[in-house]
Motif scaffolding. Sequence first.
Motif, PDB file in Angstrom:
ATOM      1  N   ALA A  25      -9.180 -42.613  -1.153  1.00 41.35           N
ATOM      2  CA  ALA A  25     -10.582 -42.204  -1.025  1.00 41.35           C
ATOM      3  C   ALA A  25     -11.435 -42.837  -2.120  1.00 41.35           C
ATOM      4  O   ALA A  25     -12.595 -43.190  -1.891  1.00 41.35           O
ATOM      5  N   ALA A  26     -10.862 -42.987  -3.317  1.00 39.12           N
ATOM      6  CA  ALA A  26     -11.620 -43.563  -4.428  1.00 39.12           C
ATOM      7  C   ALA A  26     -11.798 -45.069  -4.289  1.00 39.12           C
ATOM      8  O   ALA A  26     -12.846 -45.624  -4.659  1.00 39.12           O
ATOM      9  N   GLN A  37      -9.238 -51.382   3.924  1.00 39.17           N
ATOM     10  CA  GLN A  37      -9.254 -49.934   3.783  1.00 39.17           C
ATOM     11  C   GLN A  37      -8.003 -49.308   4.389  1.00 39.17           C
ATOM     12  O   GLN A  37      -7.448 -48.351   3.849  1.00 39.17           O
ATOM     13  N   ARG A  91     -16.402 -44.943  10.205  1.00 40.88           N
ATOM     14  CA  ARG A  91     -16.228 -44.534   8.814  1.00 40.88           C
ATOM     15  C   ARG A  91     -16.070 -43.020   8.743  1.00 40.88           C
ATOM     16  O   ARG A  91     -16.990 -42.270   9.045  1.00 40.88           O
ATOM     17  N   ARG A  93     -13.325 -41.923   6.249  1.00 38.36           N
ATOM     18  CA  ARG A  93     -12.160 -41.923   5.358  1.00 38.36           C
ATOM     19  C   ARG A  93     -12.173 -40.748   4.387  1.00 38.36           C
ATOM     20  O   ARG A  93     -11.121 -40.185   4.090  1.00 38.36           O
ATOM     21  N   TRP A  94     -13.375 -40.392   3.873  1.00 36.60           N
ATOM     22  CA  TRP A  94     -13.426 -39.305   2.885  1.00 36.60           C
ATOM     23  C   TRP A  94     -12.936 -38.004   3.492  1.00 36.60           C
ATOM     24  O   TRP A  94     -12.124 -37.286   2.896  1.00 36.60           O
ATOM     25  N   CYS A  97      -9.071 -38.293   4.314  1.00 36.64           N
ATOM     26  CA  CYS A  97      -8.232 -38.274   3.110  1.00 36.64           C
ATOM     27  C   CYS A  97      -8.159 -36.859   2.528  1.00 36.64           C
ATOM     28  O   CYS A  97      -7.086 -36.403   2.108  1.00 36.64           O
ATOM     29  N   ALA A  98      -9.289 -36.177   2.498  1.00 35.84           N
ATOM     30  CA  ALA A  98      -9.287 -34.794   2.009  1.00 35.84           C
ATOM     31  C   ALA A  98      -8.452 -33.897   2.918  1.00 35.84           C
ATOM     32  O   ALA A  98      -7.685 -33.040   2.448  1.00 35.84           O
TER      33      ALA A  98
END
Length: 266
Positions: A25-26, A37, A91, A93-94, A97-98
């Motif tokens: 995520a970072a 990605q 998009r 991903r955040w 991932c969380a």
Amino acid sequence: MILPSASPLGWLLALATAAAYALAAALAPRTATGRGQLAIMAPAWTLHGAALVWGLLGSTPHFGFAAALSMTAWLVLTTYAVERQLFPQMRARWVLCALGGAAVLVAALFPGRPLHVSASPWLPLHLTLGIACYGLFAAAVVHAWLMSRAERQMRLAADSHSGMPLLTLERLTFRFVTAGFVLLSATLVAGWLFSEQLYGRAWLWDHKAVFSLLAWITFAVLLLGRSRFGWRGRSAVRVLYAGTALLLLAYVGSRFVMEVVLGRAA
């Protein structure tokens, strides 16, 4: 009440997976290409899969509500990886991932009850159908959330940050709903017809069966409303959320109550 916890190796895999998701995520915003990605998310996805395999095939195989959630998250991430190849502009991903990091940690904290060695050989297939159904509806919910966010941003004349056209998100959402509905139907029919072979008892109208049937009816109404009356937008999304909540209550909710609240096997 003392709750069971994952083995040391299970915890190591869970912590490594959560750290890999946080790193992905970072680093993702610094990677311009979709393949780049996916490459930085691949270690987290692989570790997550290893944690699931260890939970099912390790020294003491376990399964429960948290494992079902973790498998669902892994399937959603798998779907995202495939979709990135077809729709590089997507998009999310955040959020994913969380979702993956939280799910794998919860599964380590609540690994569930040991699997019975005397269970029917057909039980894994029945569970696989159910988990795949959860994964498809979870993917539909993620797409519906992206669709709702894109719609709100469009009304404000702002960037939706979803990276995909609104109509494309809507089509994908209902494709996942349709596929999930087919698997849910197959799961219910298999449980009804082969309950004695799967669980050693006849079909019972317990809370799991009732909530599953209510979820099936809700999704059937949603698909019928879309095909016959053109349901879309907020109304359709709300029905999807309601059906998914009922489906969660059917297995995950009931197992959570049994394993955590009551502290006994379901």
